[in-house]
Design a protein around this motif. Structure first.
Motif, mmCIF file in Angstrom:
data_model
loop_
_atom_site.group_PDB
_atom_site.id
_atom_site.type_symbol
_atom_site.label_atom_id
_atom_site.label_comp_id
_atom_site.label_asym_id
_atom_site.label_seq_id
_atom_site.Cartn_x
_atom_site.Cartn_y
_atom_site.Cartn_z
ATOM 1 N N ALA A 19 32.861 55.022 39.696
ATOM 2 C CA ALA A 19 31.600 55.172 40.503
ATOM 3 C C ALA A 19 30.836 53.711 40.568
ATOM 4 N N TRP A 20 30.749 53.049 39.529
ATOM 5 C CA TRP A 20 30.384 51.832 39.342
ATOM 6 C C TRP A 20 31.174 50.886 39.991
ATOM 7 N N VAL A 21 32.468 50.875 39.848
ATOM 8 C CA VAL A 21 33.316 50.053 40.657
ATOM 9 C C VAL A 21 33.139 50.118 42.215
ATOM 10 N N LEU B 97 40.634 44.270 45.113
ATOM 11 C CA LEU B 97 40.519 44.446 43.629
ATOM 12 C C LEU B 97 39.397 45.819 43.273
ATOM 13 N N ALA B 98 38.548 46.041 44.236
ATOM 14 C CA ALA B 98 37.752 47.270 43.889
ATOM 15 C C ALA B 98 38.473 48.234 44.358
ATOM 16 N N ALA B 99 39.360 48.631 45.424
ATOM 17 C CA ALA B 99 40.020 49.393 45.904
ATOM 18 C C ALA B 99 41.369 49.757 44.886
ATOM 19 N N VAL B 100 41.901 48.806 44.596
ATOM 20 C CA VAL B 100 43.149 49.066 43.385
ATOM 21 C C VAL B 100 42.673 49.720 42.086
ATOM 22 N N ALA B 101 41.283 48.922 41.705
ATOM 23 C CA ALA B 101 40.676 49.471 40.441
ATOM 24 C C ALA B 101 40.322 51.072 40.647
ATOM 25 N N THR B 102 39.706 51.241 41.786
ATOM 26 C CA THR B 102 39.118 52.429 42.037
ATOM 27 C C THR B 102 40.456 53.525 41.960
ATOM 28 N N GLY B 103 41.400 53.075 42.499
ATOM 29 C CA GLY B 103 42.744 54.070 42.497
ATOM 30 C C GLY B 103 43.502 54.107 41.078
ATOM 31 N N LEU C 49 48.407 51.008 33.066
ATOM 32 C CA LEU C 49 47.443 49.951 32.589
ATOM 33 C C LEU C 49 48.191 48.782 32.182
ATOM 34 N N ARG C 50 49.225 48.777 32.243
ATOM 35 C CA ARG C 50 49.906 47.340 31.857
ATOM 36 C C ARG C 50 49.588 46.450 32.885
ATOM 37 N N GLY C 51 49.201 45.501 32.347
ATOM 38 C CA GLY C 51 48.368 44.261 33.102
ATOM 39 C C GLY C 51 47.482 43.992 33.451
ATOM 40 N N TRP C 52 46.349 45.081 33.191
ATOM 41 C CA TRP C 52 45.081 45.248 33.618
ATOM 42 C C TRP C 52 44.298 44.547 32.528
ATOM 43 N N THR C 53 44.796 43.834 31.519
ATOM 44 C CA THR C 53 43.970 43.043 30.693
ATOM 45 C C THR C 53 43.537 41.819 31.492
ATOM 46 N N ALA C 54 44.726 40.915 32.184
ATOM 47 C CA ALA C 54 44.671 39.913 32.862
ATOM 48 C C ALA C 54 44.225 39.875 34.269
ATOM 49 N N LEU C 55 44.662 41.221 34.947
ATOM 50 C CA LEU C 55 44.460 41.068 36.295
ATOM 51 C C LEU C 55 42.896 40.812 36.775
ATOM 52 N N PRO C 56 42.045 41.549 36.429
ATOM 53 C CA PRO C 56 40.583 41.422 36.741
ATOM 54 C C PRO C 56 40.128 40.076 36.690
ATOM 55 N N PRO C 57 40.189 39.379 35.519
ATOM 56 C CA PRO C 57 39.564 38.114 35.373
ATOM 57 C C PRO C 57 40.263 37.072 36.455
ATOM 58 N N LEU C 58 41.687 37.249 36.578
ATOM 59 C CA LEU C 58 42.618 36.352 37.610
ATOM 60 C C LEU C 58 42.060 36.643 39.115
ATOM 61 N N ALA C 59 41.855 37.861 39.187
ATOM 62 C CA ALA C 59 41.242 38.196 40.703
ATOM 63 C C ALA C 59 39.861 37.795 41.045
ATOM 64 N N ALA C 60 39.019 37.934 40.049
ATOM 65 C CA ALA C 60 37.741 37.474 39.827
ATOM 66 C C ALA C 60 37.839 35.909 40.263
ATOM 67 N N ALA C 61 38.640 35.030 39.425
ATOM 68 C CA ALA C 61 38.617 33.577 39.697
ATOM 69 C C ALA C 61 39.020 33.219 41.047
ATOM 70 N N VAL C 62 39.957 34.139 41.537
ATOM 71 C CA VAL C 62 40.408 33.744 43.003
ATOM 72 C C VAL C 62 39.377 33.902 43.875
ATOM 73 N N ILE C 63 38.598 34.764 43.639
ATOM 74 C CA ILE C 63 37.600 35.307 44.672
ATOM 75 C C ILE C 63 36.418 34.062 44.538
ATOM 76 N N VAL C 64 35.863 33.643 43.301
ATOM 77 C CA VAL C 64 35.102 32.899 43.408
ATOM 78 C C VAL C 64 35.581 31.353 43.786
ATOM 79 N N LEU C 65 36.916 30.961 43.720
ATOM 80 C CA LEU C 65 37.478 29.841 44.331
ATOM 81 C C LEU C 65 37.490 29.834 45.707
ATOM 82 N N LEU C 66 37.618 30.698 46.443
ATOM 83 C CA LEU C 66 37.670 31.098 47.683
ATOM 84 C C LEU C 66 36.221 30.855 48.356
ATOM 85 N N VAL C 67 35.367 31.537 47.531
ATOM 86 C CA VAL C 67 33.915 31.326 47.821
ATOM 87 C C VAL C 67 33.402 30.162 47.929
#
Length: 501
Positions: free
Chosen positions: A234-236, A276-282, A471-489
């Motif tokens: 819900a918070w996501v 990121l939000a949709a995939v995390a929610t799913g 859950l495999r790969g979800w340790t690195a995926l969120p920070p990488l996605a967040a970094a991409v969003i920040v760079l694009l902004v």
């Protein structure tokens, strides 16, 4: 005459100068505090950028915590406490079957080939003893810092040591007596009573409580962790929606200010945030489903059927005790009924609760029951399983289980009828399989019960495997996605800010 120094004239002719540095800084601070900077285009662009970056950080934090809760729940249910609790249920079965094998050995007397045989009973006894040791170790590991649970495990092991000494005395007296099947001398019966009373009244209840308490802890952990996963989902959604709204608002502002339809970098950042939000929610929804499947279709069913198997073996051994100890025949008959009701409790209506009513009630249940029908017309461990195995292969296996259980009860009914007529030798022959398929029929029932349990174990393993894979790969995926969003902004707003330098 008064003279004035040149330095004094100079200093007096010029007004004192005030430092130039602090005034502009104070002015900028007042401008910021009063919000005047928001009236400028660069100020508004910077405000949008800061809010977007804060929203990205919030989304990253929420996703990280929610995925961590999902990972913890899978670890608890699928790899740590869940399997260990199921393993501790083997402690009750192993202890119960140890006493069953002793009753086999004492009942057959000097005819070592009767039933499964003396050597086979002794081999199974030793096997169950080793299984009990391993299950006790798992229970001790599960106890951790739970002092009460650890004390219960120690008491079970201490009681088991006393039980083995008493069984050794009973079996020694049995060999010395060299008696016919079912004709035990009273001193052998008395020695066995001490051993079986210790097992039934002290050791087995404590072993059963270990599984009950540990299972309750797992259920509580499941509820807590699954609620945390759903709350995280819900918070996501909320933080993702806030981030999306800010990104869209920033694009609209830039489009109106600079007369450009779209900012490519911000558009890509918006797509990345939505992804990121949709995939995390799913993912979190899928994890909650996997955990529920593993707990309800796997853990709960495996645990219930394991208990049903242990109690069924103990009830089958009560037939031996009924024959080898006539002085307690009524007690063992009632014990058999109580255990049978725990396995399957049909609706007896106004009929008296005795074995004859129970036989008839089970016959009617097997005749009329259809998997998937609601409400389920019986209770007990099989009643719980009837609600889980509603169709398909598991439903058909459960039907076969009921029919095989009906056959086992039919053999019990005939054995007791012979004993009631005074034909104890005929009852012993029937129970030991000399004049019937009683042992083979119980083996078929046990195999069907094991097959149904294995099906739920596969469902448990599949659900946990799917959860681990998700859950495999979800340790690195969120920070990488967040970094991409920040760079694009940053890439989206920096050129616009550069136009005002």
């Amino acid at each position: 005459m008064t003279t004035t120094s040149p330095r004094a004239e100079t200093s007096g002719s010029r007004p004192p100068e005030t430092p130039a540095g602090p005034e502009p800084r104070r002015g900028r601070l007042l401008t910021f505090v009063r919000g005047r900077w928001l009236s400028t285009v660069p100020g508004r662009i910077r405000a949008y950028a800061v809010l977007i970056l804060v929203a990205v950080a919030a989304l990253l934090g929420v996703v990280t915590v929610a995925v961590g809760n999902a990972r913890d729940s899978v670890q608890t249910i699928g790899h740590d406490a869940g399997p260990q609790v199921v393993a501790t249920s083997a402690l009750y079965f192993a202890l119960s079957d140890m006493d069953a094998q002793v009753s086999n050995i004492l009942l057959i007397g000097r005819e070592h080939g009767l039933g499964v045989g003396y050597d086979e009973s002794l081999r199974v006894y030793d096997k169950r003893r080793a299984e009990a040791d391993r299950a006790a170790v798992r229970a001790a590991q599960l106890a951790g810092r739970d002092a009460d649970l650890e004390l219960t495990v120690q008491e079970v092991l201490q009681g088991l040591g006393r039980y083995e000494r008493l069984v050794g005395e009973a079996m020694l007296l049995d060999r010395q007596a060299d008696h016919a099947p079912g004709e035990l001398p009273q001193r052998v019966v008395d020695a066995y009573r001490q051993a079986t009373d210790l097992m039934k009244l002290e050791i087995l209840p404590k072993a059963y409580n270990i599984t009950l308490d540990s299972g309750a802890n797992v259920r509580q952990a499941y509820e807590t962790k699954r609620s945390a996963v759903l709350a995280g989902r819900a918070w996501v959604v909320v933080t993702g929606a806030v981030l999306l709204a800010l990104l869209l608002a920033a694009q609209v502002h830039l489009a109106r200010t600079f007369r450009r339809v779209v900012n490519p970098a911000l558009a890509l950042a918006t797509l990345a945030a939505v992804a990121l939000a949709a995939v995390a929610t799913g993912l979190l929804s899928a994890q909650a489903g996997h955990i529920r499947t593993a707990k309800q279709d796997g853990f709960e069913s495996v645990l219930a059927l394991s208990r049903a198997r242990a109690i069924s073996h103990s009830a089958f051994a009560d037939e031996n005790r009924y024959l080898l100890d006539p002085g307690r025949a009524d007690t063992y008959e009632q014990t058999y009924l109580d255990k049978s009701l725990a396995v399957l409790s049909p609706d007896l209506g106004s009929k008296p609760v005795n074995l004859e009513s129970y036989y008839a009630g089970v016959d009617e249940t097997v005749r009329t029951f259809v998997p998937g029908d609601e409400p389920v017309p019986f209770l007990g461990f099989f009643g719980d399983e009837a609600r889980a195995s509603t169709s398909g292969e598991s439903g058909e296996t459960f039907r076969r289980l009921l029919r095989s259980y009906q056959v086992v009860l039919g053999n019990d009914r005939r054995m007791r009828a012979l004993a009631a007529k005074g034909d104890r030798a005929g009852a012993v022959d029937l129970r030991m399989g000399r004049t019937s398929n009683a042992i083979r029929d119980f083996g078929a029932y046990d195999a069907t019960l094991g097959s149904l349990t294995a099906g739920h174990q596969r469902a448990f393993n599949t659900a946990i495997s799917d959860a681990d894979g998700g859950l495999r790969g979800w340790t690195a995926l969120p920070p990488l996605a967040a970094a991409v969003i920040v760079l694009l902004v940053v890439a989206g707003v920096r050129p616009r800010l550069a136009e005002f330098r």
